[in-house]
Write an enzyme that holds these catalytic residues in place. Sequence first.
Site, short mmCIF file in Angstrom:
data_model
loop_
_atom_site.label_atom_id
_atom_site.label_comp_id
_atom_site.label_asym_id
_atom_site.label_seq_id
_atom_site.Cartn_x
_atom_site.Cartn_y
_atom_site.Cartn_z
N LYS A 1 -10.03 -6.09 -6.68
CA LYS A 1 -8.91 -5.14 -6.72
C LYS A 1 -7.82 -5.74 -7.60
O LYS A 1 -7.60 -6.96 -7.58
CB LYS A 1 -8.43 -4.96 -5.27
CG LYS A 1 -7.48 -3.82 -5.01
CD LYS A 1 -7.24 -3.72 -3.49
CE LYS A 1 -6.30 -2.60 -3.11
NZ LYS A 1 -6.14 -2.49 -1.64
N SER B 1 -6.64 2.27 -0.12
CA SER B 1 -6.19 2.00 -1.47
C SER B 1 -7.21 1.24 -2.33
O SER B 1 -7.12 1.25 -3.55
CB SER B 1 -4.88 1.20 -1.45
OG SER B 1 -5.08 -0.07 -0.89
N SER C 1 -7.34 0.10 4.10
CA SER C 1 -7.60 0.23 2.67
C SER C 1 -8.95 -0.28 2.19
O SER C 1 -9.34 -0.01 1.06
CB SER C 1 -6.50 -0.45 1.86
OG SER C 1 -5.36 0.37 1.85
#
Lengths: 97, 485
Positions: B85, B160, B184
């Site tokens: 990420k 996310s 997330s």
Amino acid sequence: MSNISKDDVKNIAKLSRLKLSDEEVTKYQAELEAILHYVEKLQSADTSGLEPTYQVTGLVNVLRADEEIDYGTSKKELLKNAPSQENGHFKVKRMVG
Amino acid sequence: MSHKSLISSHEWDAIEKIVSDVNSGKITAIELVEKSLKLIEDSKEYNAIISVTEERAKKRAEEVDAKIKSGMNAGKLAGVPFIAKDNFLAFGGETTAASNILRGFEAPYQATAIEKLEAEGAILVAKANLDAFAHGGSTENSDFGTTLNPVDSTRVAGGSSGGSVASVTLGLAPFSLGTDTGGSVREPASFCGVVGYKPTYGLVSRYGVVAMASSTDVIGPIANTVEDVAYVLDVLAGRDSKDSTTIDRELSYVLSGSLQNTAHIAHRVGVVKEFLGDGVDKEVREVVQDAADQLKKSGVEIVEVSIPSIDLALACYYIIVPAEVSSNLSRYDGQRYGFSKPDAVELEDSYNESRAIGFNPENKRRIMIGTYVLSSGYYDAYYKKAALLRTKLINEVNKAFEKVDFLVGPVAPTIAPKVGENASDPLKMYLLDIMTVPVNLCGVPAISVPCGSAKGMPVGLQIIAPMRKDKELLEFAKYYEGVRK
């Protein structure tokens, strides 16, 4: 309590260091009010006799040996993303007019 | 029908098999890296990736191959490509957290998680898309565009960690890293049909990861199987002098080789009553109920448990997390790094204008909510009340774990929403987090494992364990995978 005025939004924005347009103030007034109204349902919960939780694993004051640590990075590296620098220092905008 | 058959993605071998093939010379690290980079290039339309770290990745692959050629040990993840990420600080490109305020930022040091993986021979090939600063559950709050769901590209991948999860579904790399502050990792894993793991708070060092809410943020691995996730966790877990919130680890989290030893598996699992209420789509409820029935048939005792404060957990979360967000995001002030409004004259204007331009509407909402609940006069009514409710929730969860070994329920109340479906209503978007945030408030470990599909979309089973029972949770999740097959 969840009635947020435009002045409230302006004050929150000031504390948050966010410049908002008048349009944004109107938009956030409605959005913040809806969110705060939702989270207000907490008020109904009985929490008497409880202590607040800020840390879940119970660690307190984790100390390390008082010695220099090599983080493997240099002043030059740490300055490379600076918007403005001078003589190896961050250069910021003026603070007094 | 397995979820993998729903899409045409590349399938990687189990991570341990890849490592063994690299060590035996059957395949080289550079071949793996080039394969991964090619797959990334061919999957651009999903917008899972923000940037590739091609040059550094190839160089590192050559180093791994040279080590193996000379008979040296190249590590537990020798040659395995992975994707992180874009809120992990890493060399080889930019670290943006998918925010305009960090566009162009080059990390001066790497996250401990990246360092640990690299030390074992893993190779970072790309940085994945996310909601800017991880604020969201769909990646629609990314300043780099939305990540599309690989199973149905009219739907969001979730968030996310949407880019990290979609990358694994698409088969761009054998595993990826995400962060989980309120769901997330688990929520997109449920939406995209892969395994997403949220460890016990503090088990994995967060040094060098862009902070969102420091009392709930954790790092989690994402992969196709529980075994792969456990294998990666084994490399990541443990104390770090650079992150004082880290806790002690187990000797090993590796599950491979161990046969399905049901005697070791939980005997009693609690279905959380509050997780199967009217707020959850009927189809999702049915799939999760089927999963519980399958467990029951396999010999696991299933009981219903109630955690009444779960209904208030989301309100609690959306006070505590914005409070911490407002504090953590105060560092983006346009002076030391990140976007700085060029023509601002006074320092105060520079702060106000740089932040106004650099942050997106969701970032601003969270900063302002946080500032409000922490402000003088409102602190006791909001922030302190939420911290008290947090204690109440933890007490109820602990009590439930006196009766059961694990808790199960859905991960999210719906399948992946259509792109744009919730865009106009921030509060509606927050409601997607209703079953994941209680876990973060308590700090306990949890996992999302694919358990079926509804309307053709994957649905994940959430399994939750008591504090520090990560190894037991992973073993049980693997057991469930076996039951499902």
